[in-house]
Design a protein around this motif. Sequence first.
Motif, PDB file in Angstrom:
ATOM      1  N   SER A  82       0.837  -1.200   0.000  1.00  0.00           N
ATOM      2  CA  SER A  82       0.000   0.000   0.000  1.00  0.00           C
ATOM      3  C   SER A  82       0.878   1.259   0.000  1.00  0.00           C
ATOM      4  O   SER A  82       0.585   2.231  -0.698  1.00  0.00           O
ATOM      5  CB  SER A  82      -0.924  -0.026   1.225  1.00  0.00           C
ATOM      6  OG  SER A  82      -1.629   1.186   1.300  1.00  0.00           O
ATOM      7  N   ARG A  86       0.545   4.187  -2.648  1.00  0.00           N
ATOM      8  CA  ARG A  86      -0.201   5.335  -2.114  1.00  0.00           C
ATOM      9  C   ARG A  86       0.760   6.425  -1.618  1.00  0.00           C
ATOM     10  O   ARG A  86       0.682   6.873  -0.469  1.00  0.00           O
ATOM     11  CB  ARG A  86      -1.189   4.875  -1.025  1.00  0.00           C
ATOM     12  CG  ARG A  86      -2.220   3.900  -1.599  1.00  0.00           C
ATOM     13  CD  ARG A  86      -3.382   3.578  -0.698  1.00  0.00           C
ATOM     14  NE  ARG A  86      -4.369   2.785  -1.415  1.00  0.00           N
ATOM     15  CZ  ARG A  86      -4.465   1.447  -1.367  1.00  0.00           C
ATOM     16  NH1 ARG A  86      -3.654   0.748  -0.609  1.00  0.00           N
ATOM     17  NH2 ARG A  86      -5.379   0.816  -2.084  1.00  0.00           N
ATOM     18  N   SER A  90       2.118   5.204   4.786  1.00  0.00           N
ATOM     19  CA  SER A  90       1.914   3.805   5.182  1.00  0.00           C
ATOM     20  C   SER A  90       0.910   3.664   6.312  1.00  0.00           C
ATOM     21  O   SER A  90       0.624   4.613   7.050  1.00  0.00           O
ATOM     22  CB  SER A  90       3.247   3.188   5.590  1.00  0.00           C
ATOM     23  OG  SER A  90       3.779   3.919   6.655  1.00  0.00           O
ATOM     24  N   SER A 220      -4.463   7.740  -4.770  1.00  0.00           N
ATOM     25  CA  SER A 220      -5.412   7.543  -3.680  1.00  0.00           C
ATOM     26  C   SER A 220      -5.738   8.884  -3.014  1.00  0.00           C
ATOM     27  O   SER A 220      -4.894   9.787  -2.973  1.00  0.00           O
ATOM     28  CB  SER A 220      -4.778   6.609  -2.648  1.00  0.00           C
ATOM     29  OG  SER A 220      -5.599   6.505  -1.521  1.00  0.00           O
ATOM     30  N   ASP A 236      -9.503  -2.563   0.152  1.00  0.00           N
ATOM     31  CA  ASP A 236      -8.763  -3.150  -0.968  1.00  0.00           C
ATOM     32  C   ASP A 236      -8.789  -4.669  -0.810  1.00  0.00           C
ATOM     33  O   ASP A 236      -9.351  -5.185   0.170  1.00  0.00           O
ATOM     34  CB  ASP A 236      -7.318  -2.606  -0.964  1.00  0.00           C
ATOM     35  CG  ASP A 236      -6.699  -2.576  -2.362  1.00  0.00           C
ATOM     36  OD1 ASP A 236      -7.189  -3.302  -3.249  1.00  0.00           O
ATOM     37  OD2 ASP A 236      -5.719  -1.836  -2.550  1.00  0.00           O
TER      38      ASP A 236
END
Length: 400
Positions: A82, A86, A90, A220, A236
């Motif tokens: 992620s 993104r 984190s 995102s 997700d």
Amino acid sequence: MKLLPLAKRLNEVQESATVALAQRASALKRQGIDILAFGVGQPDFPTPDYILTAARDALQKSSHYTDVRGVLELRQAISEESKKRRGGISHRPDEIVVSVGAKHALFNLALALYDPGDEVIIPAPYWVSYPEQVRLVGAQPVIVPTLDQDNFILRPAALEQAITPRTKALILCTPSNPTGAAYTPSDLKALADVAKRHAFWIIVDEIYSQLVYDGFKQQSLLEVAPELKERLIIIDGVSKAYAMTGWRIGWMLGPQAIAKACDTIQGQATTNPATIAQYAAIAALNGDPVVIDAMRQQFEKRRTVLIEGINQIPGLCARMPDGAFYAFVDVRKLLGKRSGSTLLSDDMAVSEWLLDKARCAAVPGTPFGAPGFIRFSYATSIDTIEEGLRRIQSAVSELM
Ligand code: PMP
Ligand code: GLU
């Protein structure tokens, strides 16, 4: 003896139209009827081999319960993956809960966040399960229409208008099921500017975020508006991008308190998702991205064939989607026409008629909050798409 009634909440909830149509198409196929399935949204590709190998290895060593929210190794893999996708932001493993698919992760959230009387803003067209999950827990979906000519994007003024003192959450889906439209960073920024002035939770379903086309720059909301992180929840999973729908692994990433709440709820409902599937998901996330990109490229080709084909059929039109694997076809020009004794009064009738006449299964728009449209999944072979287009063209030509 007279049986006692079912719970009243069942009066509020409808059967999932996507699941119902998939089941109906499979039943017709079992009877030997040659149905082309454009209904359910799931990749036709088999789960990649490297994932199957990891699952076989897991069979030898992992047949017991795990942490309710999933093994640490999986949550670490999710956290790292992620972060890469993104903008380097984190989530720690204690801010992640792995569930039995993204649908379950969303349902945990509904139970964790919404009380009776709460309002949840959902732009239409929406994925069928969002409003039903809100209703199942006694809260109120507030549906905000978006416009076809505006690529079905929720705009800040429409969001602002829908907000009341009871607004508890907003659910966005990008790229969208059912429209395939994806929010650009500036679309998201405009909504973030409104959200910042209010206190509601923001849920963004990014299950299709790896499936974008024509170089669409997927970003995102987390990256666009990191200041919202303390009330942003991302959904997700591996179902779509990794062709793993049946493994039932999806997750939420969000504030620790929300993760804890989902863990408590899941701990009383299902415990952990299947252990073997969790190990398969670790392999999926740690694998070579080339494998999943090959599937994405196939979806992109299929999308072009389907959309161009649809737009050549008089009476039908569809926008070129930015992502996911759905064509959202405007069938309004067919409404009011007759095929023999069948009156095509609405999209539900058109979907039935396509099933009977063209033997193509596709989901009507009404359950997605979009009457006058039909959703075709193009997670199927080019041959199926071409044959489907021939059948639809021939059926529609008899009407015009
Ligand atoms: N969100 C969206 C927008 C979907 O289309 C789906 C498809 N089933 C899900 C969530 C749920 O995915 P799953 O439960 O298979 O992870
Ligand atoms: N999300 C897919 C669809 O919309 C799968 C079915 C479902 O879970 O609704 O078709």
